[in-house]
Structure formats: structure tokens, C-alpha cells
Design a protein around this motif. Structure first.
Motif, PDB file in Angstrom:
ATOM      1  N   GLN A  41       0.857  -1.179   0.000  1.00 13.03           N
ATOM      2  CA  GLN A  41       0.000   0.000   0.000  1.00 13.03           C
ATOM      3  C   GLN A  41       0.890   1.225   0.000  1.00 13.03           C
ATOM      4  O   GLN A  41       1.889   1.286   0.720  1.00 13.03           O
ATOM      5  CB  GLN A  41      -0.913   0.010   1.219  1.00 13.03           C
ATOM      6  N   ASP A  42       0.541   2.191  -0.814  1.00 13.91           N
ATOM      7  CA  ASP A  42       1.325   3.417  -0.942  1.00 13.91           C
ATOM      8  C   ASP A  42       0.910   4.384   0.166  1.00 13.91           C
ATOM      9  O   ASP A  42      -0.197   4.919   0.141  1.00 13.91           O
ATOM     10  CB  ASP A  42       1.079   4.040  -2.315  1.00 13.91           C
ATOM     11  N   PRO A  43       1.790   4.635   1.127  1.00 11.93           N
ATOM     12  CA  PRO A  43       1.433   5.530   2.232  1.00 11.93           C
ATOM     13  C   PRO A  43       1.195   6.969   1.784  1.00 11.93           C
ATOM     14  O   PRO A  43       0.579   7.750   2.502  1.00 11.93           O
ATOM     15  CB  PRO A  43       2.625   5.429   3.182  1.00 11.93           C
ATOM     16  N   ALA A  44       1.626   7.325   0.605  1.00 14.31           N
ATOM     17  CA  ALA A  44       1.413   8.674   0.081  1.00 14.31           C
ATOM     18  C   ALA A  44       0.022   8.830  -0.538  1.00 14.31           C
ATOM     19  O   ALA A  44      -0.362   9.937  -0.909  1.00 14.31           O
ATOM     20  CB  ALA A  44       2.482   9.013  -0.949  1.00 14.31           C
ATOM     21  N   ARG A  45      -0.719   7.731  -0.666  1.00 11.14           N
ATOM     22  CA  ARG A  45      -2.046   7.763  -1.302  1.00 11.14           C
ATOM     23  C   ARG A  45      -3.110   7.158  -0.382  1.00 11.14           C
ATOM     24  O   ARG A  45      -3.755   6.175  -0.707  1.00 11.14           O
ATOM     25  CB  ARG A  45      -2.015   6.988  -2.615  1.00 11.14           C
ATOM     26  N   VAL A  46      -3.329   7.749   0.772  1.00 17.58           N
ATOM     27  CA  VAL A  46      -4.325   7.252   1.712  1.00 17.58           C
ATOM     28  C   VAL A  46      -5.712   7.686   1.233  1.00 17.58           C
ATOM     29  O   VAL A  46      -5.969   8.877   1.062  1.00 17.58           O
ATOM     30  CB  VAL A  46      -4.062   7.791   3.138  1.00 17.58           C
ATOM     31  N   GLU A  47      -6.584   6.697   0.974  1.00 20.54           N
ATOM     32  CA  GLU A  47      -7.931   6.966   0.492  1.00 20.54           C
ATOM     33  C   GLU A  47      -8.913   6.030   1.189  1.00 20.54           C
ATOM     34  O   GLU A  47      -8.582   4.892   1.490  1.00 20.54           O
ATOM     35  CB  GLU A  47      -8.003   6.759  -1.022  1.00 20.54           C
ATOM     36  N   SER A  48     -10.116   6.498   1.416  1.00 23.37           N
ATOM     37  CA  SER A  48     -11.136   5.688   2.084  1.00 23.37           C
ATOM     38  C   SER A  48     -11.672   4.622   1.128  1.00 23.37           C
ATOM     39  O   SER A  48     -11.593   4.759  -0.100  1.00 23.37           O
ATOM     40  CB  SER A  48     -12.282   6.571   2.557  1.00 23.37           C
ATOM     41  N   LYS A  49     -12.259   3.583   1.709  1.00 26.63           N
ATOM     42  CA  LYS A  49     -12.885   2.532   0.902  1.00 26.63           C
ATOM     43  C   LYS A  49     -14.024   3.120   0.068  1.00 26.63           C
ATOM     44  O   LYS A  49     -14.246   2.714  -1.064  1.00 26.63           O
ATOM     45  CB  LYS A  49     -13.416   1.398   1.791  1.00 26.63           C
ATOM     46  N   GLU A  50     -14.729   4.107   0.620  1.00 21.77           N
ATOM     47  CA  GLU A  50     -15.820   4.744  -0.109  1.00 21.77           C
ATOM     48  C   GLU A  50     -15.303   5.452  -1.365  1.00 21.77           C
ATOM     49  O   GLU A  50     -15.914   5.363  -2.430  1.00 21.77           O
ATOM     50  CB  GLU A  50     -16.562   5.746   0.794  1.00 21.77           C
ATOM     51  N   LEU A  51     -14.205   6.162  -1.238  1.00 20.45           N
ATOM     52  CA  LEU A  51     -13.614   6.846  -2.384  1.00 20.45           C
ATOM     53  C   LEU A  51     -13.129   5.843  -3.423  1.00 20.45           C
ATOM     54  O   LEU A  51     -13.331   6.032  -4.627  1.00 20.45           O
ATOM     55  CB  LEU A  51     -12.463   7.750  -1.943  1.00 20.45           C
ATOM     56  N   LEU A  52     -12.513   4.763  -2.965  1.00 15.52           N
ATOM     57  CA  LEU A  52     -12.036   3.727  -3.888  1.00 15.52           C
ATOM     58  C   LEU A  52     -13.207   3.091  -4.631  1.00 15.52           C
ATOM     59  O   LEU A  52     -13.131   2.862  -5.838  1.00 15.52           O
ATOM     60  CB  LEU A  52     -11.231   2.671  -3.135  1.00 15.52           C
ATOM     61  N   LEU A  53     -14.305   2.837  -3.919  1.00 13.30           N
ATOM     62  CA  LEU A  53     -15.483   2.241  -4.550  1.00 13.30           C
ATOM     63  C   LEU A  53     -16.101   3.210  -5.556  1.00 13.30           C
ATOM     64  O   LEU A  53     -16.489   2.809  -6.660  1.00 13.30           O
ATOM     65  CB  LEU A  53     -16.509   1.846  -3.489  1.00 13.30           C
ATOM     66  N   GLU A  54     -16.156   4.481  -5.212  1.00 11.08           N
ATOM     67  CA  GLU A  54     -16.680   5.484  -6.135  1.00 11.08           C
ATOM     68  C   GLU A  54     -15.835   5.542  -7.404  1.00 11.08           C
ATOM     69  O   GLU A  54     -16.363   5.593  -8.516  1.00 11.08           O
ATOM     70  CB  GLU A  54     -16.689   6.854  -5.458  1.00 11.08           C
ATOM     71  N   ARG A  55     -14.511   5.507  -7.256  1.00 10.52           N
ATOM     72  CA  ARG A  55     -13.604   5.520  -8.417  1.00 10.52           C
ATOM     73  C   ARG A  55     -13.845   4.279  -9.281  1.00 10.52           C
ATOM     74  O   ARG A  55     -13.899   4.367 -10.502  1.00 10.52           O
ATOM     75  CB  ARG A  55     -12.153   5.567  -7.958  1.00 10.52           C
ATOM     76  N   TYR A  56     -13.992   3.130  -8.641  1.00  9.32           N
ATOM     77  CA  TYR A  56     -14.243   1.894  -9.378  1.00  9.32           C
ATOM     78  C   TYR A  56     -15.520   2.013 -10.216  1.00  9.32           C
ATOM     79  O   TYR A  56     -15.538   1.687 -11.398  1.00  9.32           O
ATOM     80  CB  TYR A  56     -14.330   0.692  -8.424  1.00  9.32           C
ATOM     81  N   HIS A  57     -16.592   2.496  -9.593  1.00 12.23           N
ATOM     82  CA  HIS A  57     -17.857   2.635 -10.292  1.00 12.23           C
ATOM     83  C   HIS A  57     -17.770   3.638 -11.436  1.00 12.23           C
ATOM     84  O   HIS A  57     -18.370   3.433 -12.498  1.00 12.23           O
ATOM     85  CB  HIS A  57     -18.983   3.000  -9.339  1.00 12.23           C
ATOM     86  N   GLN A  58     -17.026   4.702 -11.262  1.00  5.41           N
ATOM     87  CA  GLN A  58     -16.846   5.685 -12.332  1.00  5.41           C
ATOM     88  C   GLN A  58     -16.118   5.077 -13.531  1.00  5.41           C
ATOM     89  O   GLN A  58     -16.469   5.332 -14.674  1.00  5.41           O
ATOM     90  CB  GLN A  58     -16.087   6.910 -11.819  1.00  5.41           C
ATOM     91  N   MET A  59     -15.098   4.265 -13.245  1.00 10.54           N
ATOM     92  CA  MET A  59     -14.343   3.642 -14.339  1.00 10.54           C
ATOM     93  C   MET A  59     -15.127   2.547 -15.053  1.00 10.54           C
ATOM     94  O   MET A  59     -14.875   2.280 -16.230  1.00 10.54           O
ATOM     95  CB  MET A  59     -13.026   3.065 -13.808  1.00 10.54           C
ATOM     96  N   HIS A  60     -16.054   1.920 -14.344  1.00 10.39           N
ATOM     97  CA  HIS A  60     -16.763   0.782 -14.912  1.00 10.39           C
ATOM     98  C   HIS A  60     -18.240   1.061 -15.132  1.00 10.39           C
ATOM     99  O   HIS A  60     -19.036   0.117 -15.240  1.00 10.39           O
ATOM    100  CB  HIS A  60     -16.564  -0.451 -14.009  1.00 10.39           C
ATOM    101  N   ALA A  61     -18.607   2.316 -15.203  1.00  8.65           N
ATOM    102  CA  ALA A  61     -20.013   2.679 -15.424  1.00  8.65           C
ATOM    103  C   ALA A  61     -20.447   2.218 -16.807  1.00  8.65           C
ATOM    104  O   ALA A  61     -19.698   2.317 -17.781  1.00  8.65           O
ATOM    105  CB  ALA A  61     -20.180   4.191 -15.291  1.00  8.65           C
ATOM    106  N   THR A  62     -21.656   1.734 -16.871  1.00 14.34           N
ATOM    107  CA  THR A  62     -22.220   1.329 -18.162  1.00 14.34           C
ATOM    108  C   THR A  62     -23.311   2.322 -18.542  1.00 14.34           C
ATOM    109  O   THR A  62     -24.022   2.843 -17.697  1.00 14.34           O
ATOM    110  CB  THR A  62     -22.802  -0.095 -18.090  1.00 14.34           C
ATOM    111  N   ALA A  63     -23.421   2.544 -19.787  1.00 14.03           N
ATOM    112  CA  ALA A  63     -24.417   3.524 -20.276  1.00 14.03           C
ATOM    113  C   ALA A  63     -25.788   2.925 -20.356  1.00 14.03           C
ATOM    114  O   ALA A  63     -26.033   1.797 -20.352  1.00 14.03           O
ATOM    115  CB  ALA A  63     -23.996   4.041 -21.642  1.00 14.03           C
TER     116      ALA A  63
END
Length: 83
Positions: free
Chosen positions: A61-83
Motif C-alpha cells: 500500500q502506498d502511504p502517500a495515497r491514503v484513500e477511504s474505501k468509499e472513495l475507492l469504490l466510487e472511483r471503481y464505479h466511475q471507471m466501470h459505469a455502463t451507459a
């Protein structure tokens, strides 16, 4: 947090195909993880898949990139959104 590949990487490429976000690519001299695409597999798997397949145990884990599970999940959904 985003994952990070350390200098101990042996360039085997095992991690590259395991990433559901295509965040891992060959670098010079070792593979690298694009932090803005890494979700630690949140949204796809229970644990980071790259860590499980790495024979050199060089993905941390990169200590310089601390992010919450909620933020990670939001990023995942943004990258994999279907139209």
C-alpha cells in the motif's frame, strides 16, 4: 490507498493481467501502478489481486495515497459505469 510496486519487482508481469482497472503497466525498470486508476480491487474483489499473484512480494500500500474505501469504490464505479 493505491498500491505501489517496489524496486524488488522482477518484471514477471503476473500482476498486470490481474488488475480489474488496468492500472498496472510495464515501467522502467519495474512495473508501475497508476495511482489514479488503482482501487485496491475495491468494487471487484475482497483483496488486491496483484498482491496475491506477485512472486516477489513487492506490492505494498502506498502511504502517500491514503484513500477511504468509499472513495475507492466510487472511483471503481466511475471507471466501470455502463451507459
Amino acid at each position: 490507498m493505491a498500491m505501489k510496486i517496489t524496486e524488488e519487482c522482477i518484471n514477471c508481469a503476473a500482476c498486470e493481467t490481474e488488475c480489474p482497472n488496468e492500472a498496472i503497466r510495464a515501467g522502467d525498470p519495474v512495473f508501475v501502478i497508476e495511482a489514479d486508476r488503482c482501487t485496491e480491487c475495491v468494487g471487484a474483489h475482497d483483496t488486491p489481486q496483484c498482491v496475491g499473484v506477485c512472486p516477489a512480494d513487492c506490492i505494498i500500500q502506498d502511504p502517500a495515497r491514503v484513500e477511504s474505501k468509499e472513495l475507492l469504490l466510487e472511483r471503481y464505479h466511475q471507471m466501470h459505469a455502463t451507459a
